[in-house]
Write a protein that holds these residues in place. Structure first.
Motif, PDB file in Angstrom:
ATOM      1  N   LYS A   1       0.833  -1.201   0.000  1.00  0.00           N
ATOM      2  CA  LYS A   1       0.000   0.000   0.000  1.00  0.00           C
ATOM      3  C   LYS A   1       0.869   1.253   0.000  1.00  0.00           C
ATOM      4  O   LYS A   1       2.043   1.217   0.347  1.00  0.00           O
ATOM      5  CB  LYS A   1      -0.931   0.009   1.207  1.00  0.00           C
ATOM      6  N   GLU A   2       0.262   2.367  -0.381  1.00  0.00           N
ATOM      7  CA  GLU A   2       0.972   3.635  -0.359  1.00  0.00           C
ATOM      8  C   GLU A   2       1.101   4.162   1.067  1.00  0.00           C
ATOM      9  O   GLU A   2       0.322   3.794   1.950  1.00  0.00           O
ATOM     10  CB  GLU A   2       0.225   4.654  -1.223  1.00  0.00           C
ATOM     11  N   ARG A   3       2.099   5.024   1.234  1.00  0.00           N
ATOM     12  CA  ARG A   3       2.270   5.669   2.535  1.00  0.00           C
ATOM     13  C   ARG A   3       1.062   6.553   2.820  1.00  0.00           C
ATOM     14  O   ARG A   3       0.607   7.308   1.954  1.00  0.00           O
ATOM     15  CB  ARG A   3       3.556   6.479   2.542  1.00  0.00           C
ATOM     16  N   GLU A   4       0.576   6.466   4.065  1.00  0.00           N
ATOM     17  CA  GLU A   4      -0.645   7.166   4.470  1.00  0.00           C
ATOM     18  C   GLU A   4      -0.351   8.092   5.638  1.00  0.00           C
ATOM     19  O   GLU A   4       0.310   7.703   6.603  1.00  0.00           O
ATOM     20  CB  GLU A   4      -1.698   6.127   4.888  1.00  0.00           C
ATOM     21  N   GLY A   5      -0.860   9.306   5.568  1.00  0.00           N
ATOM     22  CA  GLY A   5      -0.741  10.218   6.696  1.00  0.00           C
ATOM     23  C   GLY A   5      -1.659   9.787   7.827  1.00  0.00           C
ATOM     24  O   GLY A   5      -2.842   9.507   7.588  1.00  0.00           O
ATOM     25  N   VAL A   6      -1.137   9.720   9.037  1.00  0.00           N
ATOM     26  CA  VAL A   6      -1.911   9.284  10.200  1.00  0.00           C
ATOM     27  C   VAL A   6      -2.301  10.481  11.068  1.00  0.00           C
ATOM     28  O   VAL A   6      -3.466  10.642  11.444  1.00  0.00           O
ATOM     29  CB  VAL A   6      -1.106   8.272  11.038  1.00  0.00           C
TER      30      VAL A   6
ATOM     31  N   PHE B   1       0.377  16.516   3.560  1.00  0.00           N
ATOM     32  CA  PHE B   1       1.047  16.184   2.306  1.00  0.00           C
ATOM     33  C   PHE B   1       2.473  15.691   2.561  1.00  0.00           C
ATOM     34  O   PHE B   1       3.317  16.453   3.010  1.00  0.00           O
ATOM     35  CB  PHE B   1       1.093  17.402   1.384  1.00  0.00           C
ATOM     36  N   PRO B   2       2.757  14.426   2.266  1.00  0.00           N
ATOM     37  CA  PRO B   2       4.105  13.887   2.540  1.00  0.00           C
ATOM     38  C   PRO B   2       5.212  14.682   1.853  1.00  0.00           C
ATOM     39  O   PRO B   2       6.316  14.775   2.387  1.00  0.00           O
ATOM     40  CB  PRO B   2       4.044  12.463   1.976  1.00  0.00           C
ATOM     41  N   ASN B   3       4.932  15.258   0.699  1.00  0.00           N
ATOM     42  CA  ASN B   3       6.002  15.952  -0.023  1.00  0.00           C
ATOM     43  C   ASN B   3       6.390  17.282   0.612  1.00  0.00           C
ATOM     44  O   ASN B   3       7.332  17.934   0.157  1.00  0.00           O
ATOM     45  CB  ASN B   3       5.628  16.136  -1.501  1.00  0.00           C
ATOM     46  N   ARG B   4       5.675  17.700   1.663  1.00  0.00           N
ATOM     47  CA  ARG B   4       6.063  18.915   2.380  1.00  0.00           C
ATOM     48  C   ARG B   4       7.203  18.676   3.349  1.00  0.00           C
ATOM     49  O   ARG B   4       7.853  19.606   3.779  1.00  0.00           O
ATOM     50  CB  ARG B   4       4.872  19.486   3.160  1.00  0.00           C
ATOM     51  N   TYR B   5       7.430  17.424   3.692  1.00  0.00           N
ATOM     52  CA  TYR B   5       8.348  17.086   4.774  1.00  0.00           C
ATOM     53  C   TYR B   5       9.796  17.009   4.289  1.00  0.00           C
ATOM     54  O   TYR B   5      10.075  16.437   3.238  1.00  0.00           O
ATOM     55  CB  TYR B   5       7.928  15.782   5.445  1.00  0.00           C
ATOM     56  N   ASP B   6      10.680  17.564   5.124  1.00  0.00           N
ATOM     57  CA  ASP B   6      12.098  17.612   4.779  1.00  0.00           C
ATOM     58  C   ASP B   6      12.908  16.495   5.411  1.00  0.00           C
ATOM     59  O   ASP B   6      13.937  16.083   4.860  1.00  0.00           O
ATOM     60  CB  ASP B   6      12.695  18.949   5.231  1.00  0.00           C
TER      61      ASP B   6
ATOM     62  N   ILE C   1       1.059  17.445  14.010  1.00  0.00           N
ATOM     63  CA  ILE C   1       0.946  18.389  15.108  1.00  0.00           C
ATOM     64  C   ILE C   1       1.743  19.635  14.777  1.00  0.00           C
ATOM     65  O   ILE C   1       2.833  19.558  14.209  1.00  0.00           O
ATOM     66  CB  ILE C   1       1.403  17.737  16.434  1.00  0.00           C
ATOM     67  N   SER C   2       1.177  20.794  15.128  1.00  0.00           N
ATOM     68  CA  SER C   2       1.860  22.050  14.862  1.00  0.00           C
ATOM     69  C   SER C   2       3.083  22.201  15.763  1.00  0.00           C
ATOM     70  O   SER C   2       3.243  21.469  16.747  1.00  0.00           O
ATOM     71  CB  SER C   2       0.902  23.219  15.085  1.00  0.00           C
ATOM     72  N   ASN C   3       3.926  23.167  15.435  1.00  0.00           N
ATOM     73  CA  ASN C   3       5.154  23.348  16.222  1.00  0.00           C
ATOM     74  C   ASN C   3       4.846  23.711  17.665  1.00  0.00           C
ATOM     75  O   ASN C   3       5.586  23.331  18.581  1.00  0.00           O
ATOM     76  CB  ASN C   3       6.066  24.386  15.573  1.00  0.00           C
ATOM     77  N   SER C   4       3.744  24.414  17.894  1.00  0.00           N
ATOM     78  CA  SER C   4       3.367  24.788  19.263  1.00  0.00           C
ATOM     79  C   SER C   4       2.671  23.657  20.002  1.00  0.00           C
ATOM     80  O   SER C   4       2.608  23.649  21.229  1.00  0.00           O
ATOM     81  CB  SER C   4       2.431  25.988  19.232  1.00  0.00           C
ATOM     82  N   GLY C   5       2.122  22.723  19.242  1.00  0.00           N
ATOM     83  CA  GLY C   5       1.358  21.637  19.844  1.00  0.00           C
ATOM     84  C   GLY C   5      -0.125  21.927  19.979  1.00  0.00           C
ATOM     85  O   GLY C   5      -0.893  21.046  20.371  1.00  0.00           O
ATOM     86  N   TYR C   6      -0.538  23.148  19.629  1.00  0.00           N
ATOM     87  CA  TYR C   6      -1.933  23.518  19.831  1.00  0.00           C
ATOM     88  C   TYR C   6      -2.856  22.990  18.737  1.00  0.00           C
ATOM     89  O   TYR C   6      -4.066  22.903  18.937  1.00  0.00           O
ATOM     90  CB  TYR C   6      -2.061  25.032  19.918  1.00  0.00           C
ATOM     91  N   ARG C   7      -2.307  22.674  17.584  1.00  0.00           N
ATOM     92  CA  ARG C   7      -3.134  22.186  16.490  1.00  0.00           C
ATOM     93  C   ARG C   7      -2.721  20.765  16.132  1.00  0.00           C
ATOM     94  O   ARG C   7      -1.525  20.448  16.068  1.00  0.00           O
ATOM     95  CB  ARG C   7      -2.994  23.104  15.282  1.00  0.00           C
ATOM     96  N   THR C   8      -3.729  19.931  15.931  1.00  0.00           N
ATOM     97  CA  THR C   8      -3.484  18.548  15.536  1.00  0.00           C
ATOM     98  C   THR C   8      -4.449  18.152  14.426  1.00  0.00           C
ATOM     99  O   THR C   8      -5.489  18.792  14.220  1.00  0.00           O
ATOM    100  CB  THR C   8      -3.658  17.585  16.720  1.00  0.00           C
ATOM    101  N   ASN C   9      -4.078  17.093  13.765  1.00  0.00           N
ATOM    102  CA  ASN C   9      -4.896  16.575  12.667  1.00  0.00           C
ATOM    103  C   ASN C   9      -4.785  15.059  12.666  1.00  0.00           C
ATOM    104  O   ASN C   9      -3.694  14.520  12.941  1.00  0.00           O
ATOM    105  CB  ASN C   9      -4.402  17.154  11.343  1.00  0.00           C
ATOM    106  N   TYR C  10      -5.910  14.365  12.384  1.00  0.00           N
ATOM    107  CA  TYR C  10      -5.913  12.904  12.351  1.00  0.00           C
ATOM    108  C   TYR C  10      -6.664  12.412  11.120  1.00  0.00           C
ATOM    109  O   TYR C  10      -7.685  12.999  10.719  1.00  0.00           O
ATOM    110  CB  TYR C  10      -6.606  12.331  13.592  1.00  0.00           C
ATOM    111  N   VAL C  11      -6.175  11.317  10.566  1.00  0.00           N
ATOM    112  CA  VAL C  11      -6.957  10.654   9.525  1.00  0.00           C
ATOM    113  C   VAL C  11      -8.188  10.042  10.185  1.00  0.00           C
ATOM    114  O   VAL C  11      -8.163   9.661  11.364  1.00  0.00           O
ATOM    115  CB  VAL C  11      -6.085   9.582   8.815  1.00  0.00           C
ATOM    116  N   ASP C  12      -9.281   9.983   9.454  1.00  0.00           N
ATOM    117  CA  ASP C  12     -10.553   9.548  10.050  1.00  0.00           C
ATOM    118  C   ASP C  12     -10.464   8.180  10.720  1.00  0.00           C
ATOM    119  O   ASP C  12     -11.096   7.943  11.751  1.00  0.00           O
ATOM    120  CB  ASP C  12     -11.647   9.522   8.975  1.00  0.00           C
TER     121      ASP C  12
END
Length: 125
Positions: free
Chosen positions: A43-48, A108-113, A51-62
């Protein structure tokens, strides 16, 4: 040398828990958005989660909402992924990654360094 190192993976029964850690060396995570991704065989790589640099914002796959929790301890230069109520479909190699930029780009995985080498999570009875 800039490096991310994941740990905490392993074999766990369905319904069990694991806590993954992502430790940085060679740079401070304070200014970076951190994401967790996973890849199952064939399978393709999936974002799970991310978290923002401050920790105040988060995001989750459904598929992990309500079961996984991402957090960070900038003093320890470490990000965590607490995984509860694990299911067989959570099986895969889990990677952490880092980038500097707007939090809105974290899915987006391509944003990551920077990427870690991955840690295996297997959920099976």
């Amino acid at each position: 040398q800039l490096q991310l190192v994941e740990s905490g993976g392993g074999l766990v029964q369905p319904g069990g828990s694991l806590r993954l850690s992502c430790a940085a060396s060679g740079f401070t995570l304070d200014y970076y958005v951190i994401g967790w991704f996973r890849q199952a065989p064939g399978k393709e790589r999936e974002g799970v989660s991310c978290i923002s640099n401050s920790g105040y914002r988060t995001n989750y796959v459904d598929s992990v909402k309500g079961r996984f929790t991402i957090s960070r301890d900038n003093a320890k230069n470490t990000v965590y992924l607490q995984m509860n109520s694990l299911k067989p479909e959570d099986t895969g190699v889990y990677y952490c990654a880092a980038f500097r930029g707007p939090f809105s780009g974290c899915v987006f995985p391509n944003r990551y360094d920077y990427w870690g080498q991955g840690t295996q999570v297997t959920v099976s009875s």
